[in-house]
Scaffold this active site. Sequence first.
Site, PDB file in Angstrom:
ATOM      1  N   CYS A  28     -53.282 -69.461 -62.914  1.00 28.71           N
ATOM      2  CA  CYS A  28     -53.176 -70.666 -63.694  1.00 28.71           C
ATOM      3  C   CYS A  28     -54.595 -71.496 -63.878  1.00 28.71           C
ATOM      4  O   CYS A  28     -55.411 -71.214 -62.959  1.00 28.71           O
ATOM      5  CB  CYS A  28     -52.192 -71.846 -62.981  1.00 28.71           C
ATOM      6  SG  CYS A  28     -50.590 -71.042 -63.152  1.00 28.71           S
TER       7      CYS A  28
ATOM      8  N   GLU B 290     -55.237 -74.477 -62.947  1.00 29.85           N
ATOM      9  CA  GLU B 290     -55.241 -75.424 -61.647  1.00 29.85           C
ATOM     10  C   GLU B 290     -55.959 -74.588 -60.530  1.00 29.85           C
ATOM     11  O   GLU B 290     -56.921 -74.902 -59.996  1.00 29.85           O
ATOM     12  CB  GLU B 290     -54.046 -76.093 -61.133  1.00 29.85           C
ATOM     13  CG  GLU B 290     -53.385 -76.949 -62.238  1.00 29.85           C
ATOM     14  CD  GLU B 290     -52.420 -76.349 -63.098  1.00 29.85           C
ATOM     15  OE1 GLU B 290     -52.600 -75.104 -63.451  1.00 29.85           O
ATOM     16  OE2 GLU B 290     -51.359 -76.918 -63.281  1.00 29.85           O
TER      17      GLU B 290
ATOM     18  N   CYS C 267     -47.494 -75.763 -61.734  1.00 32.34           N
ATOM     19  CA  CYS C 267     -46.351 -75.024 -61.494  1.00 32.34           C
ATOM     20  C   CYS C 267     -46.422 -74.940 -60.078  1.00 32.34           C
ATOM     21  O   CYS C 267     -47.177 -75.581 -59.209  1.00 32.34           O
ATOM     22  CB  CYS C 267     -46.406 -73.476 -61.743  1.00 32.34           C
ATOM     23  SG  CYS C 267     -47.715 -72.591 -60.580  1.00 32.34           S
TER      24      CYS C 267
END
Length: 128
Positions: A53, A55, A86
């Site tokens: 991801c 992040e 997530c």
Amino acid sequence: MMADDLFIAARNAMANSHSPYSNFPVGAALRTKSGKIYAGCNIENASYPEGWCAETSAIAHMVTAGEKEIAEILVTALKKDGATPCGGCRQRLVEFAKPDTPVHLCDQNGINKTVSLGDLLPASFDLD
Ligand code: THU
């Protein structure tokens, strides 16, 4: 607009997203306690579970640069307003942030909502 620089950094990172499988580009940008900004995008893989991801990319850049304290973080997705980190990224953020750390959520123009990390992941597991 507050944290405009984080939105710009996240959108610039998102432009480099490697997401040919989901076609769901994401960008993230965080500011550390020292005031520096680290950004990242999602990076997918032909072996689907090996992707990661935006992040996670931003955290990787921060830690690689020698920093460990997130003051605030922003997430933006090209195809979804209000996209949130997530579950796995919430746990990764807990490692380097506090329950009251602001997490900025965005529409296509900038921040449209700010929540806290503790709101997103209450009763999280840590070693404190
Ligand atoms: N994704 C992120 O980058 N951050 C999130 O918080 C949610 C999901 C990415 C992973 C994958 O590359 C794509 O979005 C679709 O799930």
